[in-house]
Design a protein around this motif. Structure first.
Motif, PDB file in Angstrom:
ATOM      1  N   LYS A  79      13.860 -20.646  19.850  1.00  0.00           N
ATOM      2  CA  LYS A  79      14.521 -21.283  18.708  1.00  0.00           C
ATOM      3  C   LYS A  79      15.240 -20.244  17.860  1.00  0.00           C
ATOM      4  O   LYS A  79      16.357 -20.462  17.399  1.00  0.00           O
ATOM      5  CB  LYS A  79      13.503 -22.049  17.862  1.00  0.00           C
ATOM      6  CG  LYS A  79      13.019 -23.319  18.508  1.00  0.00           C
ATOM      7  CD  LYS A  79      11.988 -24.025  17.643  1.00  0.00           C
ATOM      8  CE  LYS A  79      11.486 -25.280  18.323  1.00  0.00           C
ATOM      9  NZ  LYS A  79      10.465 -25.970  17.529  1.00  0.00           N
ATOM     10  N   LYS A  83      19.345 -20.024  17.099  1.00  0.00           N
ATOM     11  CA  LYS A  83      19.931 -19.924  15.764  1.00  0.00           C
ATOM     12  C   LYS A  83      20.701 -18.625  15.573  1.00  0.00           C
ATOM     13  O   LYS A  83      21.773 -18.604  15.000  1.00  0.00           O
ATOM     14  CB  LYS A  83      18.844 -20.051  14.703  1.00  0.00           C
ATOM     15  CG  LYS A  83      18.307 -21.451  14.573  1.00  0.00           C
ATOM     16  CD  LYS A  83      17.278 -21.540  13.494  1.00  0.00           C
ATOM     17  CE  LYS A  83      16.734 -22.961  13.401  1.00  0.00           C
ATOM     18  NZ  LYS A  83      15.708 -23.082  12.378  1.00  0.00           N
ATOM     19  N   THR A  92      21.502 -25.547  12.540  1.00  0.00           N
ATOM     20  CA  THR A  92      21.406 -26.002  13.933  1.00  0.00           C
ATOM     21  C   THR A  92      22.755 -26.522  14.405  1.00  0.00           C
ATOM     22  O   THR A  92      22.829 -27.389  15.251  1.00  0.00           O
ATOM     23  CB  THR A  92      20.335 -27.105  14.076  1.00  0.00           C
ATOM     24  OG1 THR A  92      20.641 -28.147  13.155  1.00  0.00           O
ATOM     25  CG2 THR A  92      18.952 -26.572  13.832  1.00  0.00           C
ATOM     26  N   GLY A 110      22.075 -30.407  14.916  1.00  0.00           N
ATOM     27  CA  GLY A 110      20.724 -30.951  14.950  1.00  0.00           C
ATOM     28  C   GLY A 110      20.003 -30.732  16.263  1.00  0.00           C
ATOM     29  O   GLY A 110      19.301 -31.620  16.732  1.00  0.00           O
ATOM     30  N   GLU A 112      17.176 -29.875  18.569  1.00  0.00           N
ATOM     31  CA  GLU A 112      15.715 -29.772  18.469  1.00  0.00           C
ATOM     32  C   GLU A 112      15.158 -29.516  19.852  1.00  0.00           C
ATOM     33  O   GLU A 112      15.611 -30.102  20.835  1.00  0.00           O
ATOM     34  CB  GLU A 112      15.125 -31.049  17.884  1.00  0.00           C
ATOM     35  CG  GLU A 112      15.550 -31.304  16.449  1.00  0.00           C
ATOM     36  CD  GLU A 112      14.962 -32.591  15.899  1.00  0.00           C
ATOM     37  OE1 GLU A 112      13.977 -33.112  16.474  1.00  0.00           O
ATOM     38  OE2 GLU A 112      15.500 -33.080  14.887  1.00  0.00           O
ATOM     39  N   SER A 114      11.558 -29.073  22.344  1.00  0.00           N
ATOM     40  CA  SER A 114      10.136 -29.367  22.493  1.00  0.00           C
ATOM     41  C   SER A 114       9.391 -28.055  22.704  1.00  0.00           C
ATOM     42  O   SER A 114       9.985 -26.975  22.757  1.00  0.00           O
ATOM     43  CB  SER A 114       9.906 -30.300  23.687  1.00  0.00           C
ATOM     44  OG  SER A 114      10.141 -29.589  24.896  1.00  0.00           O
ATOM     45  N   VAL A 119      15.484 -29.787  25.326  1.00  0.00           N
ATOM     46  CA  VAL A 119      16.261 -30.332  24.211  1.00  0.00           C
ATOM     47  C   VAL A 119      15.823 -31.785  24.003  1.00  0.00           C
ATOM     48  O   VAL A 119      15.946 -32.612  24.895  1.00  0.00           O
ATOM     49  CB  VAL A 119      17.783 -30.252  24.481  1.00  0.00           C
ATOM     50  CG1 VAL A 119      18.565 -30.877  23.344  1.00  0.00           C
ATOM     51  CG2 VAL A 119      18.217 -28.811  24.699  1.00  0.00           C
ATOM     52  N   THR A 120      15.284 -32.073  22.821  1.00  0.00           N
ATOM     53  CA  THR A 120      14.815 -33.428  22.533  1.00  0.00           C
ATOM     54  C   THR A 120      15.781 -34.210  21.647  1.00  0.00           C
ATOM     55  O   THR A 120      15.731 -35.432  21.616  1.00  0.00           O
ATOM     56  CB  THR A 120      13.436 -33.398  21.851  1.00  0.00           C
ATOM     57  OG1 THR A 120      13.530 -32.611  20.658  1.00  0.00           O
ATOM     58  CG2 THR A 120      12.389 -32.812  22.775  1.00  0.00           C
ATOM     59  N   ALA A 121      16.652 -33.491  20.934  1.00  0.00           N
ATOM     60  CA  ALA A 121      17.609 -34.178  20.060  1.00  0.00           C
ATOM     61  C   ALA A 121      18.815 -33.281  19.817  1.00  0.00           C
ATOM     62  O   ALA A 121      18.695 -32.063  19.795  1.00  0.00           O
ATOM     63  CB  ALA A 121      16.964 -34.550  18.737  1.00  0.00           C
ATOM     64  N   GLU A 134      18.507 -38.642  21.258  1.00  0.00           N
ATOM     65  CA  GLU A 134      17.163 -38.515  20.705  1.00  0.00           C
ATOM     66  C   GLU A 134      16.161 -38.982  21.746  1.00  0.00           C
ATOM     67  O   GLU A 134      16.271 -40.100  22.262  1.00  0.00           O
ATOM     68  CB  GLU A 134      17.004 -39.369  19.449  1.00  0.00           C
ATOM     69  CG  GLU A 134      17.797 -38.874  18.269  1.00  0.00           C
ATOM     70  CD  GLU A 134      17.621 -39.756  17.055  1.00  0.00           C
ATOM     71  OE1 GLU A 134      17.590 -39.190  15.960  1.00  0.00           O
ATOM     72  OE2 GLU A 134      17.512 -40.980  17.210  1.00  0.00           O
ATOM     73  N   ASN A 135      15.233 -38.109  22.066  1.00  0.00           N
ATOM     74  CA  ASN A 135      14.162 -38.411  23.025  1.00  0.00           C
ATOM     75  C   ASN A 135      14.704 -38.964  24.337  1.00  0.00           C
ATOM     76  O   ASN A 135      14.185 -39.932  24.885  1.00  0.00           O
ATOM     77  CB  ASN A 135      13.150 -39.383  22.412  1.00  0.00           C
ATOM     78  CG  ASN A 135      12.477 -38.784  21.203  1.00  0.00           C
ATOM     79  OD1 ASN A 135      12.172 -37.599  21.180  1.00  0.00           O
ATOM     80  ND2 ASN A 135      12.241 -39.589  20.176  1.00  0.00           N
TER      81      ASN A 135
END
Length: 140
Positions: A79, A83, A92, A110, A112, A114, A119-121, A134-135
């Motif tokens: 992460k 960034k 993000t 945005g 995100e 896990s 990549v979850t979002a 998303e998800n």
């Protein structure tokens, strides 16, 4: 009979009325076809934005997994790398110039991850069109 006299007697060809009728028919056909072609082009452009969004997702996923696979990497270091190196700050927001094949006018926000660097979002914006993932679910 010479050639000029024969040509004067053989008056075959289209009359002005016949030419006008053909032009009107062609005009009517174009009036019917052009709106359909424009709609088809617009749909193709919308589909291209979705393809670009999924391509950005795959690029980001690949970068994250590549970094996570390095010796001693943790999700926090991945992460931080996203960034610091890919995004260039504490946000993000990803500059698409770092993503291959994505228009430079597009942005990814945005992001995100896990615990396993998946990549979850993310939110992909290109022009006035925004795609949200998303998800594992893609929404326009």
């Amino acid at each position: 009979m010479n050639l000029v006299e024969r040509l004067k007697k053989d008056k075959k060809g289209f009359t002005l009325i016949e030419m006008i009728v053909v032009i009107v028919i062609i005009g009517i056909l174009l009036a019917i076809l052009i709106p359909g072609i424009v709609r088809y082009i617009d749909k193709a452009k919308e589909k291209q934005v979705m393809v670009n969004a999924r391509s950005a997702y795959l690029d980001i996923q690949s970068l994250a997994l590549e970094e996570y696979g390095k010796q001693g990497a943790t999700i926090d270091t991945v992460k931080g790398k996203i960034k610091r190196d890919w995004i260039g700050g504490d946000t993000t927001d990803l500059n698409s110039g770092t993503l291959e094949g994505i228009p430079t006018s597009a942005t990814v926000k945005g992001i995100e991850l896990s615990d396993k660097a998946r990549v979850t979002a993310m939110t992909y914006t290109e022009g006035s069109k925004t795609i949200v993932m998303e998800n594992g679910t893609w929404k326009e």
